[in-house]
Design a protein around this motif. Sequence first.
Motif, PDB file in Angstrom:
ATOM      1  N   LEU A 281      33.834 -31.374 -63.869  1.00 41.65           N
ATOM      2  CA  LEU A 281      34.356 -30.144 -64.004  1.00 41.65           C
ATOM      3  C   LEU A 281      33.687 -28.952 -64.310  1.00 41.65           C
ATOM      4  O   LEU A 281      34.223 -27.595 -63.847  1.00 41.65           O
ATOM      5  CB  LEU A 281      35.864 -30.090 -64.743  1.00 41.65           C
ATOM      6  CG  LEU A 281      36.791 -31.221 -64.224  1.00 41.65           C
ATOM      7  CD1 LEU A 281      37.862 -31.593 -65.230  1.00 41.65           C
ATOM      8  CD2 LEU A 281      37.071 -30.890 -62.872  1.00 41.65           C
ATOM      9  N   ALA A 282      32.775 -28.788 -65.297  1.00 45.21           N
ATOM     10  CA  ALA A 282      32.231 -27.691 -65.630  1.00 45.21           C
ATOM     11  C   ALA A 282      30.957 -27.284 -64.521  1.00 45.21           C
ATOM     12  O   ALA A 282      30.300 -26.307 -64.895  1.00 45.21           O
ATOM     13  CB  ALA A 282      31.389 -28.039 -66.984  1.00 45.21           C
ATOM     14  N   GLY A 283      30.766 -28.241 -63.560  1.00 44.03           N
ATOM     15  CA  GLY A 283      29.786 -27.885 -62.667  1.00 44.03           C
ATOM     16  C   GLY A 283      28.366 -28.279 -63.204  1.00 44.03           C
ATOM     17  O   GLY A 283      27.405 -27.905 -62.242  1.00 44.03           O
ATOM     18  N   LYS A 284      28.360 -29.161 -63.994  1.00 44.21           N
ATOM     19  CA  LYS A 284      26.952 -29.610 -64.306  1.00 44.21           C
ATOM     20  C   LYS A 284      26.437 -30.627 -63.365  1.00 44.21           C
ATOM     21  O   LYS A 284      25.417 -31.028 -63.019  1.00 44.21           O
ATOM     22  CB  LYS A 284      26.894 -30.197 -65.830  1.00 44.21           C
ATOM     23  CG  LYS A 284      27.298 -29.269 -66.653  1.00 44.21           C
ATOM     24  CD  LYS A 284      27.224 -29.716 -68.118  1.00 44.21           C
ATOM     25  CE  LYS A 284      27.413 -28.953 -69.201  1.00 44.21           C
ATOM     26  NZ  LYS A 284      27.556 -29.443 -70.465  1.00 44.21           N
ATOM     27  N   SER A 285      27.515 -31.406 -62.809  1.00 42.31           N
ATOM     28  CA  SER A 285      27.172 -32.346 -61.551  1.00 42.31           C
ATOM     29  C   SER A 285      28.135 -32.063 -60.484  1.00 42.31           C
ATOM     30  O   SER A 285      29.426 -31.739 -60.651  1.00 42.31           O
ATOM     31  CB  SER A 285      27.205 -33.994 -62.240  1.00 42.31           C
ATOM     32  OG  SER A 285      28.537 -33.863 -62.657  1.00 42.31           O
ATOM     33  N   GLN A 286      27.925 -32.547 -59.335  1.00 43.42           N
ATOM     34  CA  GLN A 286      28.741 -32.099 -58.233  1.00 43.42           C
ATOM     35  C   GLN A 286      29.605 -33.503 -57.985  1.00 43.42           C
ATOM     36  O   GLN A 286      30.544 -33.349 -57.179  1.00 43.42           O
ATOM     37  CB  GLN A 286      27.978 -32.047 -56.714  1.00 43.42           C
ATOM     38  CG  GLN A 286      27.070 -30.647 -56.897  1.00 43.42           C
ATOM     39  CD  GLN A 286      26.433 -30.435 -55.637  1.00 43.42           C
ATOM     40  OE1 GLN A 286      26.216 -31.370 -54.845  1.00 43.42           O
ATOM     41  NE2 GLN A 286      25.776 -29.374 -55.529  1.00 43.42           N
ATOM     42  N   LEU A 287      29.385 -34.614 -58.562  1.00 44.74           N
ATOM     43  CA  LEU A 287      30.042 -35.932 -58.433  1.00 44.74           C
ATOM     44  C   LEU A 287      30.700 -36.327 -59.738  1.00 44.74           C
ATOM     45  O   LEU A 287      29.723 -36.318 -60.513  1.00 44.74           O
ATOM     46  CB  LEU A 287      29.044 -36.835 -57.665  1.00 44.74           C
ATOM     47  CG  LEU A 287      28.774 -36.548 -56.166  1.00 44.74           C
ATOM     48  CD1 LEU A 287      27.840 -37.738 -55.741  1.00 44.74           C
ATOM     49  CD2 LEU A 287      30.053 -36.556 -55.236  1.00 44.74           C
ATOM     50  N   LEU A 288      31.781 -36.852 -59.615  1.00 49.81           N
ATOM     51  CA  LEU A 288      32.316 -37.813 -60.929  1.00 49.81           C
ATOM     52  C   LEU A 288      31.624 -39.289 -60.525  1.00 49.81           C
ATOM     53  O   LEU A 288      32.193 -39.660 -59.374  1.00 49.81           O
ATOM     54  CB  LEU A 288      33.643 -37.617 -61.133  1.00 49.81           C
ATOM     55  CG  LEU A 288      34.414 -38.788 -62.135  1.00 49.81           C
ATOM     56  CD1 LEU A 288      33.850 -38.388 -63.304  1.00 49.81           C
ATOM     57  CD2 LEU A 288      35.755 -38.399 -62.041  1.00 49.81           C
TER      58      LEU A 288
ATOM     59  N   LEU B 196      32.381 -42.698 -56.738  1.00 52.01           N
ATOM     60  CA  LEU B 196      31.865 -41.310 -56.559  1.00 52.01           C
ATOM     61  C   LEU B 196      32.962 -40.382 -56.069  1.00 52.01           C
ATOM     62  O   LEU B 196      33.496 -40.689 -55.101  1.00 52.01           O
ATOM     63  CB  LEU B 196      30.491 -41.117 -55.754  1.00 52.01           C
ATOM     64  CG  LEU B 196      29.502 -42.132 -56.279  1.00 52.01           C
ATOM     65  CD1 LEU B 196      28.349 -42.022 -55.186  1.00 52.01           C
ATOM     66  CD2 LEU B 196      28.928 -41.697 -57.603  1.00 52.01           C
ATOM     67  N   VAL B 197      33.114 -39.514 -56.946  1.00 47.53           N
ATOM     68  CA  VAL B 197      34.239 -38.345 -56.236  1.00 47.53           C
ATOM     69  C   VAL B 197      33.758 -37.048 -56.523  1.00 47.53           C
ATOM     70  O   VAL B 197      33.126 -36.745 -57.543  1.00 47.53           O
ATOM     71  CB  VAL B 197      35.610 -38.553 -57.147  1.00 47.53           C
ATOM     72  CG1 VAL B 197      36.758 -37.970 -56.722  1.00 47.53           C
ATOM     73  CG2 VAL B 197      36.287 -40.215 -57.346  1.00 47.53           C
ATOM     74  N   PRO B 198      33.910 -36.195 -55.205  1.00 51.15           N
ATOM     75  CA  PRO B 198      33.415 -34.953 -55.363  1.00 51.15           C
ATOM     76  C   PRO B 198      34.226 -34.146 -56.411  1.00 51.15           C
ATOM     77  O   PRO B 198      35.440 -34.584 -56.280  1.00 51.15           O
ATOM     78  CB  PRO B 198      33.723 -34.328 -54.025  1.00 51.15           C
ATOM     79  CG  PRO B 198      33.854 -35.564 -53.119  1.00 51.15           C
ATOM     80  CD  PRO B 198      34.300 -36.661 -54.053  1.00 51.15           C
TER      81      PRO B 198
ATOM     82  N   ASP C 139      34.759 -31.240 -56.939  1.00 49.53           N
ATOM     83  CA  ASP C 139      35.969 -30.041 -56.513  1.00 49.53           C
ATOM     84  C   ASP C 139      37.081 -30.605 -55.781  1.00 49.53           C
ATOM     85  O   ASP C 139      38.001 -29.821 -55.537  1.00 49.53           O
ATOM     86  CB  ASP C 139      35.042 -29.073 -55.473  1.00 49.53           C
ATOM     87  CG  ASP C 139      34.657 -29.707 -54.359  1.00 49.53           C
ATOM     88  OD1 ASP C 139      34.461 -30.974 -54.224  1.00 49.53           O
ATOM     89  OD2 ASP C 139      34.524 -29.030 -53.250  1.00 49.53           O
ATOM     90  N   ARG C 140      37.096 -31.967 -55.580  1.00 45.77           N
ATOM     91  CA  ARG C 140      38.398 -32.660 -55.085  1.00 45.77           C
ATOM     92  C   ARG C 140      39.160 -33.370 -56.176  1.00 45.77           C
ATOM     93  O   ARG C 140      40.040 -33.860 -55.800  1.00 45.77           O
ATOM     94  CB  ARG C 140      37.875 -33.848 -53.964  1.00 45.77           C
ATOM     95  CG  ARG C 140      37.365 -33.135 -52.913  1.00 45.77           C
ATOM     96  CD  ARG C 140      38.280 -32.113 -52.197  1.00 45.77           C
ATOM     97  NE  ARG C 140      37.570 -31.692 -50.746  1.00 45.77           N
ATOM     98  CZ  ARG C 140      38.030 -30.546 -50.180  1.00 45.77           C
ATOM     99  NH1 ARG C 140      39.248 -30.070 -50.596  1.00 45.77           N
ATOM    100  NH2 ARG C 140      37.549 -30.187 -49.290  1.00 45.77           N
ATOM    101  N   LEU C 141      38.882 -33.424 -57.646  1.00 47.33           N
ATOM    102  CA  LEU C 141      39.594 -33.937 -58.649  1.00 47.33           C
ATOM    103  C   LEU C 141      40.841 -33.257 -58.781  1.00 47.33           C
ATOM    104  O   LEU C 141      40.834 -31.838 -58.967  1.00 47.33           O
ATOM    105  CB  LEU C 141      38.673 -33.875 -59.715  1.00 47.33           C
ATOM    106  CG  LEU C 141      37.474 -34.743 -59.794  1.00 47.33           C
ATOM    107  CD1 LEU C 141      36.566 -34.497 -61.198  1.00 47.33           C
ATOM    108  CD2 LEU C 141      37.884 -36.148 -59.729  1.00 47.33           C
ATOM    109  N   ALA C 142      41.963 -34.008 -58.597  1.00 48.06           N
ATOM    110  CA  ALA C 142      43.260 -33.236 -58.891  1.00 48.06           C
ATOM    111  C   ALA C 142      43.456 -33.559 -60.488  1.00 48.06           C
ATOM    112  O   ALA C 142      43.961 -32.818 -61.295  1.00 48.06           O
ATOM    113  CB  ALA C 142      43.976 -33.963 -58.142  1.00 48.06           C
ATOM    114  N   TYR C 143      43.229 -35.009 -60.889  1.00 45.36           N
ATOM    115  CA  TYR C 143      43.701 -35.402 -62.301  1.00 45.36           C
ATOM    116  C   TYR C 143      42.578 -36.689 -62.547  1.00 45.36           C
ATOM    117  O   TYR C 143      42.408 -37.349 -61.672  1.00 45.36           O
ATOM    118  CB  TYR C 143      44.968 -35.542 -62.770  1.00 45.36           C
ATOM    119  CG  TYR C 143      45.632 -36.597 -61.947  1.00 45.36           C
ATOM    120  CD1 TYR C 143      45.699 -37.986 -62.451  1.00 45.36           C
ATOM    121  CD2 TYR C 143      46.205 -36.412 -60.765  1.00 45.36           C
ATOM    122  CE1 TYR C 143      46.201 -38.936 -61.794  1.00 45.36           C
ATOM    123  CE2 TYR C 143      46.863 -37.545 -60.071  1.00 45.36           C
ATOM    124  CZ  TYR C 143      46.740 -38.459 -60.491  1.00 45.36           C
ATOM    125  OH  TYR C 143      47.603 -39.630 -59.686  1.00 45.36           O
ATOM    126  N   VAL C 144      42.430 -37.105 -63.964  1.00 48.81           N
ATOM    127  CA  VAL C 144      42.032 -38.419 -64.557  1.00 48.81           C
ATOM    128  C   VAL C 144      42.753 -38.780 -65.510  1.00 48.81           C
ATOM    129  O   VAL C 144      42.908 -37.913 -66.668  1.00 48.81           O
ATOM    130  CB  VAL C 144      40.395 -37.950 -64.998  1.00 48.81           C
ATOM    131  CG1 VAL C 144      40.059 -39.544 -65.426  1.00 48.81           C
ATOM    132  CG2 VAL C 144      39.706 -37.434 -63.783  1.00 48.81           C
TER     133      VAL C 144
END
Length: 75
Positions: free
Chosen positions: A33-40, A51-53, A55-60
């Motif tokens: 979420l901080a932009g340190k990586s493009q994928l979760l 792997l989830v992009p 910028d597409r995360l809604a919630y965890v």
Amino acid sequence: MEVKIGVQHAPREIVLESGQSAEEVESAVSDALAGKSQLLSLVDDHGRKVLVPADRLAYVELGEPTTRKVGFGAL
């Protein structure tokens, strides 16, 4: 631990059992979420990588570890 991931524009959430600690999962989500990586990137109990992009995360949602029930009988 059970991890539920909501993805934008996806009809269902991703649910996985992970051997990672809550702190490790939270750190991975924060980095994404901080932009340190493009994928979760998370690994489930079976060794599969999810792997989830970022910028597409809604919630965890982080849940308690589930214990497997063994045997037969009434609950």
